[in-house]
Every structure is written in structure tokens, then in C-alpha cells.
Write a protein that holds these residues in place. Structure first.
Motif, PDB file in Angstrom:
ATOM      1  N   LEU A 156       3.690   9.213  -2.164  1.00 46.03           N
ATOM      2  CA  LEU A 156       4.286   9.175  -3.491  1.00 46.03           C
ATOM      3  C   LEU A 156       4.453  10.625  -3.934  1.00 46.03           C
ATOM      4  O   LEU A 156       3.508  11.258  -4.395  1.00 46.03           O
ATOM      5  N   THR A 165       0.840  -1.191   0.000  1.00 44.72           N
ATOM      6  CA  THR A 165       0.000   0.000   0.000  1.00 44.72           C
ATOM      7  C   THR A 165       0.878   1.245   0.000  1.00 44.72           C
ATOM      8  O   THR A 165       1.778   1.367   0.835  1.00 44.72           O
ATOM      9  N   ALA A 166       0.613   2.157  -0.923  1.00 46.45           N
ATOM     10  CA  ALA A 166       1.345   3.422  -0.966  1.00 46.45           C
ATOM     11  C   ALA A 166       0.878   4.313   0.179  1.00 46.45           C
ATOM     12  O   ALA A 166      -0.319   4.446   0.417  1.00 46.45           O
ATOM     13  N   THR A 167       1.846   4.911   0.881  1.00 50.31           N
ATOM     14  CA  THR A 167       1.515   5.880   1.927  1.00 50.31           C
ATOM     15  C   THR A 167       2.023   7.275   1.579  1.00 50.31           C
ATOM     16  O   THR A 167       1.543   8.256   2.143  1.00 50.31           O
ATOM     17  N   GLU A 207      -3.370   9.869   2.745  1.00 51.85           N
ATOM     18  CA  GLU A 207      -4.158  10.976   2.233  1.00 51.85           C
ATOM     19  C   GLU A 207      -5.644  10.815   2.505  1.00 51.85           C
ATOM     20  O   GLU A 207      -6.422  11.696   2.211  1.00 51.85           O
ATOM     21  N   CYS A 212      -3.030   7.640  -1.844  1.00 49.53           N
ATOM     22  CA  CYS A 212      -2.194   7.051  -0.792  1.00 49.53           C
ATOM     23  C   CYS A 212      -2.977   6.905   0.493  1.00 49.53           C
ATOM     24  O   CYS A 212      -3.855   7.716   0.796  1.00 49.53           O
ATOM     25  N   LYS A 213      -2.642   5.897   1.251  1.00 45.33           N
ATOM     26  CA  LYS A 213      -3.324   5.615   2.504  1.00 45.33           C
ATOM     27  C   LYS A 213      -3.310   6.821   3.443  1.00 45.33           C
ATOM     28  O   LYS A 213      -4.283   7.118   4.089  1.00 45.33           O
ATOM     29  N   PHE A 245       5.901   3.017   1.383  1.00 50.12           N
ATOM     30  CA  PHE A 245       4.936   1.928   1.280  1.00 50.12           C
ATOM     31  C   PHE A 245       4.804   1.211   2.618  1.00 50.12           C
ATOM     32  O   PHE A 245       5.764   1.119   3.374  1.00 50.12           O
TER      33      PHE A 245
END
Length: 137
Positions: free
Chosen positions: A82, A78-80, A136, A133-134, A89
Motif C-alpha cells: 500500500l 490481505t494487503a501486500t 513488510e 502489509c504481509k 492484495f
């Protein structure tokens, strides 16, 4: 956005106790990260050919339960974050709905020649910025 990647635990992933060696989870995070980027259209070979490297600057893992030879695990990536300067991640390594390991990585973008941190060109950033992203949410 979360990407799920299946991985079949190989014999060489295990130690003398018959469990996956702890260092392999860091490699499996990389498998998940590469698949994540591939899924949004980023080719890491192309990025490197463009003179952009992306070294890991932080990594951590929390081990909850072991995996063993011949098991099929799933790597959830999961992207946190970018941004033009970095990628972060979170990871979960799961077997049969049981969380085995959780972790986090951070990469920064650097110039291949100088090693200095750079801002990602629009060519790549345009692919990253559409990902929710998580952190966000």
C-alpha cells in the motif's frame, strides 16, 4: 492485515455445470478489496469524486476447487503493498476451511482527467500507511 468477507454464492454466479464461473472470482476479489478499504476508512466514491481512479493493472488467480450455488464462501483479503502509487492484495476464497481459489491484484492510482499515474494525496495515504502489509513482515 487481513479482512474476511462472507459471500453467498448466487444462482447467476454458476454456469451450466452448476459451479461458479471462473470469472466471478475476480469480482469476488473486488468485493474483498472494497471491504478492506472501507474497513480502514477509505470511501471509494469520495476518492473518485476527488478525481482519483484506481484501475487494475495486474490480476491472477489459481483455481483449486469449485464453489457451487447456495454455498457460503469467505473472501480473505490481505494487503501486500500500500504505497502512494499502488495497492496490491492477495486473496483466498475459502469454503469450510478449504481453499478454493488464491489470487493477487495490483491497482495504481491515476488522475481521472488525464489517466496518468499519480501519487496518492495524504488524505488517503495516511489511512493506508498504518496498515501492516504481509510483505513488510
Amino acid at each position: 492485515m487481513t479482512i474476511k468477507t462472507k459471500y453467498h454464492v448466487n444462482f447467476y454466479d454458476t454456469d451450466l455445470m452448476g459451479v461458479s464461473h471462473h470469472s466471478n472470482y475476480i469480482r469476488w476479489f473486488e468485493i474483498g478489496r472494497v471491504e478492506f478499504l472501507r474497513s480502514i476508512g477509505i470511501d471509494l466514491n469520495e476518492m473518485m469524486n476527488d478525481g482519483i481512479l484506481f484501475p487494475i493493472t495486474k490480476v491472477d488467480a489459481q483455481y483449486h476447487s469449485p464453489s457451487h450455488f447456495d454455498e457460503i464462501i469467505e473472501i480473505e483479503t490481505t494487503a501486500t503493498a500500500l504505497t502512494k502509487a499502488k495497492m496490491e492484495f492477495e486473496y483466498k476464497v475459502i469454503r469450510d476451511e478449504k481453499i478454493l481459489v488464491t489470487g493477487h491484484t495490483q491497482n495504481v492510482f491515476t488522475n481521472k482527467e488525464t489517466g496518468k499515474i499519480i501519487r496518492l494525496p495524504e488524505k488517503y495515504y495516511n489511512l493506508l500507511r498504518v496498515v501492516e502489509c504481509k510483505s513488510e513482515k
